[in-house]
Design a protein around this motif. Sequence first.
Motif, PDB file in Angstrom:
ATOM      1  N   ALA A 118       0.837  -1.198   0.000  1.00 57.19           N
ATOM      2  CA  ALA A 118       0.000   0.000   0.000  1.00 57.19           C
ATOM      3  C   ALA A 118       0.870   1.246   0.000  1.00 57.19           C
ATOM      4  O   ALA A 118       1.837   1.333   0.748  1.00 57.19           O
ATOM      5  N   GLU A 121      -3.269   5.092   1.111  1.00 61.83           N
ATOM      6  CA  GLU A 121      -4.393   4.190   1.360  1.00 61.83           C
ATOM      7  C   GLU A 121      -4.697   3.329   0.141  1.00 61.83           C
ATOM      8  O   GLU A 121      -5.660   2.563   0.143  1.00 61.83           O
ATOM      9  N   GLU A 122      -3.889   3.453  -0.897  1.00 59.41           N
ATOM     10  CA  GLU A 122      -4.172   2.747  -2.143  1.00 59.41           C
ATOM     11  C   GLU A 122      -3.419   1.417  -2.191  1.00 59.41           C
ATOM     12  O   GLU A 122      -2.196   1.384  -2.231  1.00 59.41           O
ATOM     13  N   GLN A 124      -1.795  -1.902  -3.778  1.00 58.90           N
ATOM     14  CA  GLN A 124      -1.230  -2.139  -5.094  1.00 58.90           C
ATOM     15  C   GLN A 124      -0.325  -3.355  -5.081  1.00 58.90           C
ATOM     16  O   GLN A 124       0.102  -3.847  -4.030  1.00 58.90           O
ATOM     17  N   HIS A 170       1.437   1.428  -9.628  1.00 60.66           N
ATOM     18  CA  HIS A 170       0.939   2.753  -9.996  1.00 60.66           C
ATOM     19  C   HIS A 170       2.082   3.759 -10.021  1.00 60.66           C
ATOM     20  O   HIS A 170       2.738   3.994  -8.994  1.00 60.66           O
TER      21      HIS A 170
END
Length: 335
Positions: A118, A121-122, A124, A170
């Motif tokens: 992470a 809060e994303e 991945q 990302h």
Amino acid sequence: MVIGEARVERLVVHRVGNPARGEPLQLSERTTEVNDEVSALILEGYLKGIVSDKKKYQFVHESDLNLNELYHYSRQFFRDELDFLELSRRIARHLYARSQHPNISAGDLLVVLFSGLAEGEEPQRALGVFKSEIRDDFLTVIESGTVFDLGHASGINPRLIDKGALLLEHGPTVYAVDRLGQQAKFWLDDFLQALRVPDSGSRSRMVAEVVEQISGGIDDPLEQARFKDECLALCQAEEAVSAGQVSAVAERFVPREQVSQAFDTAAESYGFALDDSSELPAQGMAKRLERMLSKVGVGHGMSLLLPSSFGLQNFHSLDDGEGGLTLTIKLRRRE
């Protein structure tokens, strides 16, 4: 980067030689089965060993980022345009093509798919690319009934990364490490094509080293001491200082070309460059300079190590022509 929930999803191993020495590229025909013990070693060693702000880089390319091979392959994989085994083979072929330097050793290439990471809060995924060039020797205990013998084994130490990269799902961020980079800097420059992402600590260290390098080029001990004092006073008077302000102080003591050369040398060493507006935390810079500036060169291959409460006020050396040297030193107490 939060890695507490990370998992090893897939793993493949290839062997990459040096084509300049006629060593082959050996590609695996399938991915590797990963048990819990192997997964735990990879997470504790490789993953935790590479995720650090000090190892944070960014993919670059002189014309188009999509022409950066590692970045392009990873985007294809994360968009489901490329399966994992073929992705790993392309990475291995790219590494093999970049392994022409005579100091580059053959090694095992591990390509790992991680999930559960992470950034903020994303959640991945990430691709780990690790090359092991040095095999460690281990002693093993062999038990046979009530008899214990020692045996020998050779293998990879997952807690000691020779070369590694973690490509995030990302964005163009990549974590990278090259423990043997002083021999051939191909991993970051040629294979990854990545530049360091500077943080406040690395910027401060870089500028402190620039000040130290410039100081070493000032022959007059008094001028050297004044230069250091002015740099320290600048940092103690402000909350933040810029690289341009430090350059302006330095240019009062040495030519501008010498200052530019010192910054260029530091940029090559650290993997990033600073422009004049790049700000540094003044207090952090001051603490680094205080430790460094206590040493004052006085010529004749000698240096003085002064306590922080004293500065050099006057200095004179007299060679008596018979092998004797008299030094007269006057210190002043700092306010």
